[in-house]
Design a protein around this motif. Structure first.
Motif, PDB file in Angstrom:
ATOM      1  N   TYR A   1       0.844  -1.196   0.000  1.00 44.34           N
ATOM      2  CA  TYR A   1       0.000   0.000   0.000  1.00 44.34           C
ATOM      3  C   TYR A   1       0.886   1.255   0.000  1.00 44.34           C
ATOM      4  N   PRO A   2       0.328   2.418  -0.350  1.00 45.36           N
ATOM      5  CA  PRO A   2       1.156   3.612  -0.543  1.00 45.36           C
ATOM      6  C   PRO A   2       1.481   4.395   0.718  1.00 45.36           C
ATOM      7  N   CYS A   3       1.117   3.899   1.897  1.00 44.24           N
ATOM      8  CA  CYS A   3       1.312   4.684   3.128  1.00 44.24           C
ATOM      9  C   CYS A   3       2.773   5.073   3.344  1.00 44.24           C
ATOM     10  N   GLY A   4       3.688   4.142   3.093  1.00 47.44           N
ATOM     11  CA  GLY A   4       5.107   4.441   3.269  1.00 47.44           C
ATOM     12  C   GLY A   4       5.562   5.555   2.336  1.00 47.44           C
ATOM     13  N   ARG A   5       5.122   5.507   1.082  1.00 45.70           N
ATOM     14  CA  ARG A   5       5.469   6.569   0.129  1.00 45.70           C
ATOM     15  C   ARG A   5       4.883   7.902   0.572  1.00 45.70           C
ATOM     16  N   TRP A   6       3.636   7.899   1.020  1.00 44.63           N
ATOM     17  CA  TRP A   6       3.016   9.144   1.494  1.00 44.63           C
ATOM     18  C   TRP A   6       3.840   9.763   2.622  1.00 44.63           C
ATOM     19  N   LEU A   7       4.262   8.925   3.579  1.00 43.83           N
ATOM     20  CA  LEU A   7       4.999   9.453   4.722  1.00 43.83           C
ATOM     21  C   LEU A   7       6.375   9.947   4.304  1.00 43.83           C
ATOM     22  N   ARG A   8       7.069   9.188   3.457  1.00 43.29           N
ATOM     23  CA  ARG A   8       8.389   9.617   2.989  1.00 43.29           C
ATOM     24  C   ARG A   8       8.302  10.947   2.234  1.00 43.29           C
ATOM     25  N   ASP A   9       7.314  11.049   1.355  1.00 38.06           N
ATOM     26  CA  ASP A   9       7.191  12.262   0.560  1.00 38.06           C
ATOM     27  C   ASP A   9       6.713  13.450   1.391  1.00 38.06           C
ATOM     28  N   ALA A  10       5.881  13.188   2.389  1.00 36.60           N
ATOM     29  CA  ALA A  10       5.353  14.276   3.221  1.00 36.60           C
ATOM     30  C   ALA A  10       6.452  14.973   4.012  1.00 36.60           C
ATOM     31  N   LYS A  11       7.414  14.212   4.491  1.00 31.21           N
ATOM     32  CA  LYS A  11       8.439  14.792   5.372  1.00 31.21           C
ATOM     33  C   LYS A  11       9.288  15.844   4.675  1.00 31.21           C
ATOM     34  N   GLN A  12       9.478  15.725   3.349  1.00 28.67           N
ATOM     35  CA  GLN A  12      10.341  16.696   2.676  1.00 28.67           C
ATOM     36  C   GLN A  12       9.731  18.090   2.652  1.00 28.67           C
ATOM     37  N   PHE A  13       8.399  18.178   2.784  1.00 28.32           N
ATOM     38  CA  PHE A  13       7.764  19.499   2.771  1.00 28.32           C
ATOM     39  C   PHE A  13       8.167  20.336   3.986  1.00 28.32           C
ATOM     40  N   GLU A  14       8.641  19.693   5.036  1.00 26.87           N
ATOM     41  CA  GLU A  14       9.023  20.427   6.238  1.00 26.87           C
ATOM     42  C   GLU A  14      10.331  21.195   6.076  1.00 26.87           C
ATOM     43  N   THR A  15      11.088  20.888   5.028  1.00 27.08           N
ATOM     44  CA  THR A  15      12.363  21.578   4.820  1.00 27.08           C
ATOM     45  C   THR A  15      12.455  22.276   3.464  1.00 27.08           C
ATOM     46  N   LEU A  16      11.757  21.767   2.454  1.00 28.53           N
ATOM     47  CA  LEU A  16      11.897  22.293   1.101  1.00 28.53           C
ATOM     48  C   LEU A  16      11.392  23.731   0.998  1.00 28.53           C
ATOM     49  N   GLU A  17      12.204  24.596   0.351  1.00 29.01           N
ATOM     50  CA  GLU A  17      11.864  25.997   0.087  1.00 29.01           C
ATOM     51  C   GLU A  17      11.431  26.754   1.351  1.00 29.01           C
ATOM     52  N   GLY A  18      12.235  26.576   2.362  1.00 32.06           N
ATOM     53  CA  GLY A  18      11.977  27.230   3.641  1.00 32.06           C
ATOM     54  C   GLY A  18      11.480  26.228   4.655  1.00 32.06           C
ATOM     55  N   THR A  19      12.243  26.026   5.725  1.00 25.05           N
ATOM     56  CA  THR A  19      11.821  25.086   6.766  1.00 25.05           C
ATOM     57  C   THR A  19      10.551  25.601   7.449  1.00 25.05           C
ATOM     58  N   SER A  20       9.911  24.721   8.186  1.00 23.61           N
ATOM     59  CA  SER A  20       8.713  25.135   8.924  1.00 23.61           C
ATOM     60  C   SER A  20       9.039  26.273   9.884  1.00 23.61           C
ATOM     61  N   ASN A  21      10.234  26.235  10.476  1.00 25.33           N
ATOM     62  CA  ASN A  21      10.628  27.318  11.382  1.00 25.33           C
ATOM     63  C   ASN A  21      10.712  28.656  10.651  1.00 25.33           C
ATOM     64  N   ILE A  22      11.260  28.648   9.444  1.00 26.88           N
ATOM     65  CA  ILE A  22      11.369  29.874   8.659  1.00 26.88           C
ATOM     66  C   ILE A  22       9.989  30.426   8.337  1.00 26.88           C
ATOM     67  N   HIS A  23       9.067  29.551   7.965  1.00 25.53           N
ATOM     68  CA  HIS A  23       7.723  30.029   7.631  1.00 25.53           C
ATOM     69  C   HIS A  23       6.987  30.541   8.862  1.00 25.53           C
TER      70      HIS A  23
END
Length: 385
Positions: A348-370
């Motif tokens: 099932y795609p759950c592992g892919r969803w989780l792996r891909d989701a985590k990169q949003f926390e750093t890409l083009e400005g970390t969550s801290n920056i935003h």
């Protein structure tokens, strides 16, 4: 604000959804397993006009704005979020930035290929020791009179080894910090002294190419300076306020994928004689996911509406990007719980969803920056551009 979709917007949404289901969905498992980037997808997106958002029609743009763009990108990203990078890498990065700051010659030379998908685009900011602190970059462009000589390296560049055209941010006045950075258009197929190294050791986003770029006495024509000399930091921040919409849209779409998959599984999986969706704990988890998913989507819509109406949008864009990544990560975590042991399986795609989701926390400005951007604007410490 009225977010009821027009007939044309619904048509764009349906076109993008059908494209993703036909051209991307059947190959997800194969592309993930092989870490394979299919360049022809970009050309097909260009053929459908799905790369020309907010670009003048005279340069190949589709005559549509941000709302239509996020509707299309949302449908593509919901099927496979890796492909949202093709829109940012071509349209919202190089094409839109060249349109804003470029000369007429630069616009005519580079934009049509980017929006047609016949040229692959990228932009290079990050270095091994330069992430959130953009002004601390070390890559140096030396003025040699009739050309620029560039030395240095960039890290974690999306599409860096597969692109044809890219924007490069480099120091042109050492010691001046943010006031000493300039932007250059790089024709990677015709520039010597550039080594492009694929990065394969990533947790996720496997079909989306990521690279290290090394510049060793790379010769760049003088006419490839984009915008005024030493104004690259301002250009970079303007560009990121656009490309971050790709992150915001992609993360909101990934949240939706997690929700849709979890709802389907909860209706199919039975325990103790009935679907697990009948149990209150599962319902509570799905309710949380639905709330976050809707909030993320409408934050994206709001930011797109502001951009289409030429209103300050930096805070709204950061809010959409920050909350979208929170919804995606939480949604992927919840999906893995709802799927139970199968959530931890590659079936099932759950592992892919989780792996891909985590990169949003750093890409083009970390969550801290935003968080800093959002609060800084709210406190009046910085303008909302």
């Amino acid at each position: 604000m009225d977010f009821a979709l027009t007939e044309d917007q619904q048509m764009i949404q349906d076109m993008a959804r059908n494209f993703a289901l036909k051209e991307i969905a059947p190959f997800i498992e194969q592309d993930e397993e092989n870490h394979f980037y299919r360049r022809e997808i970009l050309t097909k997106l260009g053929d459908l006009g799905l790369l020309g958002w907010s670009i003048p029609e005279e340069y190949g743009g589709n005559g549509m704005g941000w709302m239509e763009a996020v509707l299309a990108l949302y449908e593509i990203s919901k099927v496979h979020t890796s492909w949202r990078l093709s829109v940012s890498g071509n349209c919202w990065g190089p094409a839109m930035t060249i349109n804003q700051y470029g000369t007429e010659e630069q616009k005519q030379k580079y934009i049509p290929g980017l929006v047609a998908g016949t040229s692959v685009g990228s932009f290079a900011i990050t270095e091994a020791n330069t992430g959130s602190d953009v002004a601390s970059m070390k890559t140096f462009a030396e003025d040699k009179g009739d050309h620029w000589l560039i030395n240095g390296s960039k890290m974690w560049i999306s599409g860096g080894h597969t692109c044809d055209i890219g924007l490069l941010y480099a120091v042109t006045d050492k010691g001046a910090g943010a006031k000493g950075i300039s932007c250059f258009i790089i024709d990677y197929n015709n520039t010597s002294g550039v080594t492009r190294i694929p990065i394969h050791s990533k947790v996720g986003m496997w079909p989306a190419p990521t690279s290290e770029l090394v510049f060793e006495n790379a010769v760049v024509p003088k006419e490839n300076l984009l915008g005024p000399l030493n104004k690259g930091f301002q250009i970079c921040m303007w560009m990121l306020n656009n490309t971050r919409m790709g992150c915001a849209t992609g993360s909101a779409a990934l949240s939706a994928a997690c929700l849709e998959g979890s709802v389907q599984y909860a209706n199919e999986r039975t325990q103790f004689g009935k679907p697990i969706g009948k149990y209150q704990m599962i319902q509570a988890q799905l309710a949380e996911m639905k709330l976050e998913d809707e909030a993320a989507k409408y934050l994206v819509y709001h930011a797109a509406w502001l951009k289409d109406n030429n209103l300050p949008s930096q805070q709204a864009t950061s809010m959409a990007k920050l909350y979208g990544c929170m919804a995606a990560v939480h949604g992927a975590n919840m999906a893995m719980k709802i799927y139970g042991s199968y959530g931890y399986s590659t079936e099932y795609p759950c592992g892919r969803w989780l792996r891909d989701a985590k990169q949003f926390e750093t890409l083009e400005g970390t969550s801290n920056i935003h968080m800093q951007i959002i609060s800084g604007i709210e406190l009046g410490y910085q303008p909302n551009r």
